[in-house]
Design an enzyme around this catalytic site. Structure first.
Site, PDB file in Angstrom:
ATOM      1  N   ILE A 137       0.872  -1.162   0.000  1.00 14.60           N
ATOM      2  CA  ILE A 137       0.000   0.000   0.000  1.00 14.60           C
ATOM      3  C   ILE A 137       0.917   1.222   0.000  1.00 14.60           C
ATOM      4  CG2 ILE A 137      -2.046  -1.046   1.025  1.00 14.60           C
ATOM      5  CD1 ILE A 137      -1.238  -0.107   3.719  1.00 14.60           C
ATOM      6  N   ASP A 138       0.441   2.311  -0.575  1.00 12.10           N
ATOM      7  CA  ASP A 138       1.284   3.485  -0.757  1.00 12.10           C
ATOM      8  C   ASP A 138       1.772   4.040   0.576  1.00 12.10           C
ATOM      9  OD1 ASP A 138       0.844   3.308  -3.487  1.00 12.10           O
ATOM     10  OD2 ASP A 138      -0.866   4.679  -3.432  1.00 12.10           O
ATOM     11  N   LYS A 139       2.871   4.750   0.522  1.00 10.79           N
ATOM     12  CA  LYS A 139       3.466   5.364   1.713  1.00 10.79           C
ATOM     13  C   LYS A 139       2.435   6.152   2.520  1.00 10.79           C
ATOM     14  CE  LYS A 139       6.673   9.048   2.977  1.00 10.79           C
ATOM     15  NZ  LYS A 139       6.573  10.456   2.640  1.00 10.79           N
ATOM     16  N   THR A 141      -0.831   5.961   2.415  1.00 10.95           N
ATOM     17  CA  THR A 141      -2.081   5.251   2.679  1.00 10.95           C
ATOM     18  C   THR A 141      -1.870   4.432   3.948  1.00 10.95           C
ATOM     19  OG1 THR A 141      -2.649   5.083   0.330  1.00 10.95           O
ATOM     20  CG2 THR A 141      -3.705   3.512   1.809  1.00 10.95           C
ATOM     21  N   ARG A 238      -6.836   5.685  -6.323  1.00 17.27           N
ATOM     22  CA  ARG A 238      -6.534   7.093  -6.557  1.00 17.27           C
ATOM     23  C   ARG A 238      -6.756   7.465  -8.028  1.00 17.27           C
ATOM     24  NH1 ARG A 238      -0.590   7.377  -4.194  1.00 17.27           N
ATOM     25  NH2 ARG A 238      -0.803   9.604  -4.672  1.00 17.27           N
TER      26      ARG A 238
END
Length: 304
Positions: A137-139, A141, A238
């Site tokens: 998962i993104d930094k 998020t 996103r």
């Protein structure tokens, strides 16, 4: 040592070889591919090529990825919010702002650094940089991520992701008022030609991407939604929400340039994670509450 083979399709012809490969595997950077080409790990029709070679329909591309270098990734005593752990799997509630695995510019303070301190038995399938990491998962998020502690668990969890049998629900706040209660976004995602660090909805060298969403609450020009991933493309929620005209609040890459709220990064939280346990075959589902900053944002919107 991994090896890959492709045959260039009509839709892929005329692309630079280094550019094409970034669309075939999201984990490969263009710089890394250029190094493989330079070191002759990649060949076209069994011949060495340069990075600017433009592929032709029917070209046979072979890539043999060398063993990863033994980089020293340091175990760090970083507190983890552990939701579940046994001999095979560990589920973490990742805070916003933490990078999942080491990469240029982020060789410390990552989830992997913390995991290496916490447990010594992570799967080795992804090498020294990403031990145990099944998905990301993104930094910026927050939320649930599953990690494999051995290769058996890793292969099982990856197979479940590919088969679309895992359950991944996210909570998000988006700009605009979504008029309908439910929706499905079925739009392929690939690299943005104008910005290689971004993804976009495109038919050009893209991969299928499906996101289901449900409206949870509406505010004055904002909507609180739940998104369920059917696929797991880079930046999928996103990109998809921007595509239908409702970008995420606080998103520095896909949202409005001005952030009107005190939240670092996109208002996105991986709230629910479900999968079949690799060993026991038990169906497991985990849920964690919104982080404080997301709850503060919702409170502000409710009282405006």
């Amino acid at each position: 040592m991994e090896s890959f083979d492709w045959k260039v399709t009509e839709q892929q012809k005329s692309n630079r070889i280094d550019k094409l490969l970034t669309t075939l595997n999201e984990d490969w950077s263009r710089t890394q591919i250029q190094l493989w080409i330079k070191d002759e790990h990649l060949k076209v029709n069994n011949n060495k090529v340069k990075s600017n070679y433009k592929v032709e329909e029917g070209d046979h591309i072979t890539l043999v990825i060398p063993e990863p270098e033994e980089l020293e990734i340091t175990a760090e005593n970083i507190k983890l919010d552990i939701v579940f752990e046994d001999e095979d799997v560990i589920v973490i509630n990742k805070p916003r702002g933490m990078v999942v695995h080491p990469a240029p510019g982020h060789y410390s303070g990552t989830l992997v650094n913390a995991l290496m301190y916490h447990c010594k038995d992570l799967s080795g399938i992804n090498g020294v940089i990403r031990p145990g990491i099944v998905h990301r998962i993104d930094k910026d998020t927050s939320g649930l991520i599953m990690v494999a502690k051995n290769d058996m668990a890793h292969e099982s969890l990856v197979d479940q992701l590919k088969a679309k049998t895992t359950r991944r629900l996210y909570k998000a706040v988006v700009h605009g008022i979504i008029p309908h209660e439910h929706g499905t976004i079925d739009a392929p995602i690939g690299r943005d030609k104008k910005d290689r660090q971004s993804m976009t909805v495109t038919e050009d060298n893209s991969r299928d991407a499906v996101t289901h969403f449900t409206v949870l609450e509406r505010f004055d020009n904002y909507t609180y939604v739940q998104c369920e991933l059917e696929t797991g493309r880079t930046h999928q929620i996103r990109v998809h929400m921007k595509y239908i005209g409702y970008p995420l609040v606080g998103d520095p890459k896909y949202g409005p340039k001005k952030n009107s709220f005190d939240i670092e990064g996109q208002a996105l939280h991986a709230a629910v994670l479900g999968f079949i346990h690799p060993r026991t075959k038990e169906e497991l589902t985990f849920e964690v509450p919104n982080p404080t900053d997301l709850e503060d944002l919702l409170h502000l919107l409710r009282t405006k």
